[in-house]
Design an enzyme around this catalytic site. Structure first.
Site, PDB file in Angstrom:
ATOM      1  N   LYS A  51       0.805  -1.436  -0.011  1.00 27.91           N
ATOM      2  CA  LYS A  51       0.027   0.011   0.086  1.00 27.91           C
ATOM      3  C   LYS A  51       0.861   1.237   0.040  1.00 27.91           C
ATOM      4  CE  LYS A  51      -4.448  -1.320   0.197  1.00 27.91           C
ATOM      5  NZ  LYS A  51      -5.695  -0.862  -0.680  1.00 27.91           N
ATOM      6  N   SER A 305       0.839  -9.984   0.079  1.00 30.65           N
ATOM      7  CA  SER A 305       0.599  -8.710   0.122  1.00 30.65           C
ATOM      8  C   SER A 305       0.656  -7.765   1.372  1.00 30.65           C
ATOM      9  CB  SER A 305      -0.967  -8.407  -0.607  1.00 30.65           C
ATOM     10  OG  SER A 305      -1.825  -9.010   0.334  1.00 30.65           O
TER      11      SER A 305
END
Length: 508
Positions: A51, A305
């Site tokens: 992110k 992730s």
């Protein structure tokens, strides 16, 4: 628009704060599923998730005046940390609205970077509405976690690195989906340069907004979402991410909680890192897709992730992982309540590793034993049930029974008024084959096991609680048995917890 996103991604500014994460071969998982698997290690970013890429690429392009007014974001946690780190680097004020259910590790990570945290609601949608109100009141810039071209392009740099790191053929790339920013950014880039590579999104079964939206041809809003994979707990995907996904995404596959837990274990076994549930989502989807398609000798890349896992969730993950891998079976076995039947049952289990054993005396005719076993294939369960049946031991497979897995396994027990002369002993069994049979073979045939509880905790010894009905006249023989056995033990017959919840009515 395709070319536009290629250019946006190539010119994205992410490396002031992000690293080019490694693309690592996963030999153990590759061998198990018969395909070549690579993990794209976005969990190694400074904020432990991808992110930071999109957040920084958006914020670095703001004017100085905009930065002075500050930024606001809504996030379940990982985008929050990306915005907080970008704000710290760019020296601007940041306010982050997070769900009240966000893991403490994510909240603390945001505040440590100097951002102000507002906790509200239980999903991203709740946070989004509140963040937009705050942005309107303060004049701060709202940094969207996924539905913004600059954010999408920043996330697309993950794909840019993969294609550079692995110029050889790739059959499919698996990408976790929340709002769709990572999926859209990577798909637009991959399909522009390597259109033959399949792009597969992965969602939890209880947070499947992209799957349903693509199936119906329009964005839908889920009434509620599961929050186990809090990083992708989104009720509605973005408008731009949906448009790009319609154009470039080949498929979206759904996986459940057990599959995510199993994927966390897969990654740990290959590189000793621990992902959060959303971080392991793509690995779980890759395994499910490969099994569904019967894929063999293919090359897959799955995005690892994020790694913002609360430590206290690890116990649950470890327990559910065996189920997700189909390496543990749960059964209930009806055993006649007569001398030797319990020993017969244990001998039929043989050398199989027992992961759990729950039994409490209930009535004179029969007993119901709740048992967990390590297995390699589900076919073993069918064979074992047949073997038990041939010895008049009825068994039922409860491996797919959610009530059994989540609750009953922890609740087997209760008062046993008929278990007279019961003695409760807590043992430490050596964690090796034959330890239980050694215990049973040393017992007198005049004694009856009225309670047995064991759960494998991964230690070098097993914690076992046993209730044994021993007549007072056998005191000396029973003490001699304990001495010969030489297993560490503690007498718990007078323990208040036993008397309140497990003992006979007289004891309670």
């Amino acid at each position: 628009m395709n070319k536009d996103y290629l250019e946006r991604t190539l010119s994205a500014r992410v490396y002031d704060v992000a690293i080019e994460s490694p693309l690592e071969h996963a030999p153990n998982l590759s061998r198990r599923i018969g395909n070549t698997v690579y993990f794209k290690r976005e969990d190694m970013q400074p904020v432990f998730s991808f992110k930071i890429r999109g957040a920084y690429n958006k914020m670095v392009q703001l004017s100085r005046a905009d930065l002075e007014r500050g930024v606001i974001a809504a996030s379940a946690g990982n985008h929050a940390q990306g915005v907080a780190m970008a704000a710290q680097y760019l020296k601007c004020r940041a306010t982050i609205v997070m769900p009240a259910t966000a893991p403490r590790i994510k909240v603390d990570a945001v505040t440590r970077r100097g951002a102000e945290v507002v906790l509200i609601g239980d999903s991203y949608s709740d946070c989004y509405e509140h963040a937009m109100k705050l942005a309107a009141q303060s004049g701060a810039t709202f940094v969207h976690p996924y539905d913004d071209p600059d954010v999408i392009a920043g996330q697309g740099t993950v794909a840019m690195e993969i294609l550079r790191q692995h110029p050889d053929p790739i059959d499919a790339v698996f990408i976790p989906v929340g709002g769709g920013g990572l999926l859209a950014g990577m798909a637009a880039y991959i399909k522009r340069l390597r259109p033959e590579v399949k792009v597969i999104g992965v969602e939890p079964t209880d947070a499947n907004a992209m799957y349903l939206s693509l199936k119906l041809g329009e964005r839908i809003t889920l009434p509620q979402v599961g929050i186990f994979a809090d990083g992708v707990a989104v009720k509605q995907v973005g408008e731009e991410t949906f448009r790009l996904s319609q154009e470039f995404v080949d498929d979206v596959i759904l996986v459940d909680t057990d599959a995510m837990c199993a994927a966390i274990k897969d990654v740990f076994e290959d590189n000793r890192s621990i992902l959060e549930p959303a971080g392991a989502l793509a690995i779980a989807g890759m395994k499910a897709w490969a099994a569904r398609e019967g894929a063999q000798d293919k090359t897959f890349v799955a995005i690892a992730s994020g790694a913002n896992m609360n430590f206290d969730r690890l116990r649950y993950v470890a327990e559910q992982a065996e189920m997700g891998e189909q390496r543990e079976a749960i059964m209930v076995v009806t055993v006649p309540e007569k001398p030797g039947s319990f020993r017969t049952f244990c001998s039929l289990i043989g050398a199989r590793n027992v992961t759990e054993f729950n039994y409490r005396y209930a009535k004179e005719s029969e007993a119901h034993v709740f048992v967990g076993l390590s297995i390699q294939h589900r076919s073993e369960v069918v064979d074992l049930i047949a073997t038990l049946a041939s010895h008049e031991l009825a068994a039922v497979d409860l491996t797919d029974n959610e009530l059994a897995k989540l609750h009953i396994r922890h609740l087997v027990g209760g008062h046993a008024p008929q278990a007279v002369n019961e003695r409760l002993i807590r043992f430490e069994f050596p964690e090796r084959p034959g330890a239980l049979l050694n215990f049973l073979n040393g017992m007198s045939d005049n004694w009856n096991i009225s309670l047995f509880h064991y759960r494998n905790h991964g230690a070098d010894y097993g914690r076992v609680l046993v209730g044994i009905q021993v007549p007072p006249s056998d005191d000396a023989e029973f003490n001699a048995f304990l001495t010969r056995l030489a297993y560490p033990y503690w007498l718990e017959t007078h323990n208040l917890a036993y008397q309140l919840f497990l003992g006979t009515e007289a004891a309670s």
